[in-house]
Design an enzyme around this catalytic site. Structure first.
Site, PDB file in Angstrom:
ATOM      1  N   ASN A 196     -42.420  -7.591  34.950  1.00 15.92           N
ATOM      2  CA  ASN A 196     -43.230  -6.466  34.464  1.00 15.92           C
ATOM      3  C   ASN A 196     -44.707  -6.796  34.583  1.00 15.92           C
ATOM      4  O   ASN A 196     -45.278  -6.755  35.655  1.00 15.92           O
ATOM      5  CB  ASN A 196     -42.841  -6.096  33.031  1.00 15.92           C
ATOM      6  CG  ASN A 196     -43.778  -5.065  32.441  1.00 15.92           C
ATOM      7  OD1 ASN A 196     -44.096  -4.082  33.102  1.00 15.92           O
ATOM      8  ND2 ASN A 196     -44.279  -5.296  31.254  1.00 15.92           N
ATOM      9  N   GLU A 197     -45.290  -7.175  33.484  1.00 13.30           N
ATOM     10  CA  GLU A 197     -46.752  -7.393  33.490  1.00 13.30           C
ATOM     11  C   GLU A 197     -47.007  -8.900  33.464  1.00 13.30           C
ATOM     12  O   GLU A 197     -47.534  -9.430  32.503  1.00 13.30           O
ATOM     13  CB  GLU A 197     -47.330  -6.711  32.249  1.00 13.30           C
ATOM     14  CG  GLU A 197     -48.796  -6.440  32.315  1.00 13.30           C
ATOM     15  CD  GLU A 197     -49.259  -5.705  31.059  1.00 13.30           C
ATOM     16  OE1 GLU A 197     -49.078  -6.241  29.946  1.00 13.30           O
ATOM     17  OE2 GLU A 197     -49.816  -4.596  31.191  1.00 13.30           O
ATOM     18  N   CYS A 239     -43.050  -4.104  28.554  1.00  9.75           N
ATOM     19  CA  CYS A 239     -42.770  -5.429  27.983  1.00  9.75           C
ATOM     20  C   CYS A 239     -41.320  -5.579  27.553  1.00  9.75           C
ATOM     21  O   CYS A 239     -40.832  -6.698  27.386  1.00  9.75           O
ATOM     22  CB  CYS A 239     -43.670  -5.681  26.785  1.00  9.75           C
ATOM     23  SG  CYS A 239     -45.398  -5.840  27.214  1.00  9.75           S
ATOM     24  N   GLU A 246     -40.504   3.680  28.765  1.00 12.51           N
ATOM     25  CA  GLU A 246     -40.173   2.452  28.039  1.00 12.51           C
ATOM     26  C   GLU A 246     -39.675   2.854  26.664  1.00 12.51           C
ATOM     27  O   GLU A 246     -40.163   3.826  26.071  1.00 12.51           O
ATOM     28  CB  GLU A 246     -41.411   1.557  27.902  1.00 12.51           C
ATOM     29  CG  GLU A 246     -41.093   0.304  27.068  1.00 12.51           C
ATOM     30  CD  GLU A 246     -42.176  -0.757  27.092  1.00 12.51           C
ATOM     31  OE1 GLU A 246     -43.331  -0.442  27.459  1.00 12.51           O
ATOM     32  OE2 GLU A 246     -41.861  -1.901  26.740  1.00 12.51           O
TER      33      GLU A 246
HETATM   34  O1  AHR Z   1     -47.213   0.659  27.767  1.00  8.37           O
HETATM   35  C1  AHR Z   1     -47.206  -0.253  26.720  1.00  8.37           C
HETATM   36  C2  AHR Z   1     -47.238  -1.695  27.202  1.00  8.37           C
HETATM   37  O2  AHR Z   1     -48.437  -1.971  27.853  1.00  8.37           O
HETATM   38  C3  AHR Z   1     -46.193  -2.058  28.208  1.00  8.37           C
HETATM   39  O3  AHR Z   1     -44.993  -2.366  27.616  1.00  8.37           O
HETATM   40  C4  AHR Z   1     -46.777  -3.258  28.880  1.00  8.37           C
HETATM   41  O4  AHR Z   1     -46.331  -3.399  30.211  1.00  8.37           O
HETATM   42  C5  AHR Z   1     -48.255  -3.063  28.750  1.00  8.37           C
HETATM   43  O5  AHR Z   1     -48.866  -4.175  28.219  1.00  8.37           O
END
Ligand code: AHR
Length: 656
Positions: free
Chosen positions: A373-374, A242, A46
């Site tokens: 993603n999350e 994120c 990321e």
């Molecule tokens: O790895 C850091 C962050 O942690 C990522 O962007 C997210 O997916 C998670 O909350």
């Protein structure tokens, strides 16, 4: 908090007698429990902690196209030898919405120099003997004959290398020149000095080392990619995280804007710029020089399966949580379908043709993709269903990754876990940023998972020695050892756990937002953390077949602070045992293999430290790192004295 964890570990260690009796661990080579996926251990990339711009992407000029909110951020004006002039930022948003700004540099007189200096990403790292390539989009104003002198300058004012060029064109054109640096420094800056009265327009002011990964022009930092290649990762997850979601939808990641000419890739605020007040990074933007084609190329280079994660119509739920109305989701879904065509389509498809035009006619063989993603909660489900149906209808071979939210348990997790299991989702993405204690007590997490349900992707995890919200957490041995112990459980359950990746991957020592991270770097150096080495050891020793390893007929998953697992590599005919001793005392261990005869020699690779708080650093990059030694077997037994606080990999070949 840390003190508490140390006490807890020491308490575990003390359950057993101080002087340990030799124990015999039995490995059943003829009882294969699971096959280890070639993709099992991968990497999560990321653009956080200046991992891309200011990191992997080797561009040395910050804000090269003047698109930061403060357009001249990173730049200062310069006068030399009595020269004078001005710099004006010009807005051409109507004409070039994707690259709306450039500068006009006006020089007032023929004497002296006037120009700008760029501070780089926390300085510019320069290496003696390295060739640097300066380039810029330029256009002389009519009647002007400005000469540009470009130079790398050390903090004390010493010139480290320079070149001159005179753009003669009055229409936009890329001009470039090379020069060699005469010294090494971490903290140079870069001057662009104009001479002769007149005016010139400049944009995309760029400086790259000639030597990049595979020497691709405008490419990636070779030392950092090498670290990834050295892990032999099974997959590369990109671009996050994120960052996929954006703090709001306007700032989400859109892959189509990240391919093609770099001066047509629309810059975007990096969502980590403003995320943590205590680690605010106002100069953090995304140039997308590392865009989707480069990600696919990187995956191919390092032998990893590409795993793009796409926005599913939801912005980051820790921020705005914006959602796209379901009847407006079409463009998002098409982004996913078009991406598959871009990666896999023949060159007579629209997107496959573009891939070929961009220099990669061969398909990338994409098989994995993340939908969101999350994400969590009820808004995710209808969007996930629309995406899944559209992708599976057109590309039934695609395996889709679905999020189980930010936590490994609790309401959000349970809600999605239940629904996705009912929906027969392919792969569930679990995240855990938890204490070392959590990792040690969760080594059996997957033992009772449904063997016939969705597969698991441990998509983001890291042991955090201090509280999860404390930004100054360290990559210490306690964390890495706890991860190693936990990973014996991933390996034992390789029939359920298909993929795993530590997160985040990179951090710029001078510009990070989130810690811990696997690899730290500055402008010249980098080092791998103990966590990186643990990941690497698992990846290099993943084997092909999981076989039972027991002590007193029980799997070893925390008793007396011990964690162990075993695999066979049926290609090289090797038994590979992982043994983590989290106790503060040595272990006299005897490993016996049933069902196959072992050869008489092998190797033992150990990571160990007497101090759980120990870390690696730029100065001591391998303070905690694997050390390998040869071992000889006694009879058909592997007899070893294993160190306190150690992670051990034992490799012995067997007779076929
Ligand atoms: O790895 C850091 C962050 O942690 C990522 O962007 C997210 O997916 C998670 O909350």
């Amino acid at each position: 908090m840390r003190k508490h964890i140390l006490t807890w570990i020491i308490a575990c260690a003390c359950i057993s007698a101080q002087a340990q009796q030799a124990k015999t661990y039995v490995i059943k080579a003829d009882s294969v429990k699971a096959h280890v996926q070639p993709t099992m251990y991968g990497i999560f990339f990321e653009d956080i902690n200046m991992a891309a711009d200011g990191g992997l992407y080797a561009e040395l000029i910050k804000n090269r196209s003047f698109e930061f909110a403060t357009n001249l951020m990173g730049w200062t004006t310069l006068q030399k030898d009595g020269g004078d002039g001005s710099v004006e930022v010009i807005d051409r948003a109507k004409e070039r919405p994707e690259n709306p700004h450039y500068i006009t540099l006006t020089v007032k007189s023929n004497s002296g120099y006037y120009g700008l200096s760029n501070e780089g990403f926390r300085g510019i790292g320069v290496k003696k003997g390295e060739i640097y390539i300066f380039s810029t989009m330029a256009r002389q104003h009519a009647g002007s004959n400005i000469t540009l002198t470009v130079q790398l300058v050390n903090a004390d004012g010493t010139i480290l290398g320079k070149a001159a060029l005179t753009p003669t064109n009055t229409e936009w054109k890329k001009c470039a020149v090379k020069f060699v640096a005469n010294a090494t420094t971490e903290n140079a800056h870069f001057d662009v000095l104009a001479k002769n009265a007149g005016a010139i327009d400049l944009d995309m002011i760029s400086l790259f080392p000639q030597h990049t990964w595979k020497n691709r022009p405008g490419g990636l930092r070779a030392d950092l990619v090498q670290k990834l290649a050295d892990m032999k990762p099974g997959f590369l997850r990109f671009p996050g995280g994120c960052i996929v979601e954006g703090r709001d939808l306007a700032n989400r990641y859109q892959w189509k804007k990240t391919i093609g000419d770099i001066d047509k890739r629309e810059n975007l605020l990096n969502r980590w710029n403003v995320e943590f007040k205590s680690r605010a990074t106002p100069d953090y933007y995304q140039s997308f020089g590392l865009g989707f084609l480069e990600y696919f190329q990187l995956a191919e280079d390092i032998g990893a399966e590409p795993l793009p994660i796409l926005n599913c119509g939801m912005a980051c739920q820790f921020n705005s949580g914006q959602t796209v109305p379901l009847d407006e989701l079409d463009p998002y879904v098409h982004d996913a379908l078009d991406l598959i065509e871009f990666a896999n389509g023949s060159t007579d498809t629209k997107w496959g043709k573009l891939r070929a035009e961009l220099g990669h006619p061969k398909p990338f063989n994409l098989k994995l993709m993340g939908v969101g993603n999350e994400q969590w909660g009820e808004n995710y489900i209808p969007r996930w269903k629309i995406f899944t149906k559209a992708i599976k209808d057109k590309y039934p071979y695609m395996q889709l990754v679905s999020s189980l939210g930010p936590d490994p348990d609790g309401e959000k997790f349970d809600y999605l876990n239940k629904i996705f299991r009912e929906q027969h989702a392919d792969i569930l993405d679990e995240h855990y940023y938890r204490s070392p204690k959590w990792f040690l007590s969760n080594a059996a997490r997957y033992d009772n998972y449904d063997r016939n349900g969705p597969k698991i992707f441990a998509g983001e995890y890291a042991a955090h020695a201090e509280g999860v919200t404390d930004p100054y957490k360290k990559n210490n041995w306690l964390c890495a050892m706890a991860e190693a112990a936990f990973m014996t459980g991933l390996e034992r359950n390789a029939d359920v756990v298909k993929m795993a990746s530590y997160a985040p991957l990179f951090a710029n020592i001078n510009a990070w937002q989130w810690a811990p991270d696997a690899i730290w770097f500055d402008n010249l150096h980098s080092y791998s953390t103990p966590d990186y080495y643990v990941q690497q050891l698992y990846s290099l020793n993943k084997g092909t077949d999981v076989v039972p390893l027991t002590l007193n007929k029980q799997p070893v998953k925390g008793q007396d602070g011990e964690y162990a697992s075993a695999v066979l590599d049926n290609k090289t005919h090797t038994l590979i045992v992982k043994f983590v001793n989290t106790a503060n005392e040595t272990r006299n261990a005897s490993f016996v293999m049933q069902g196959k005869k072992l050869k008489t020699t092998g190797t033992l690779t150990t990571m160990h430290s007497d101090s759980l708080g120990k870390v690696n650093s730029i100065q001591y990059p391998t303070a905690i790192s694997p050390k390998k030694q040869n071992i000889a077997l006694a009879g058909n037994k592997i007899k070893l004295v294993l160190k306190p606080y150690s992670f051990n990999i034992i490799r012995v070949n067997y007779i076929k």
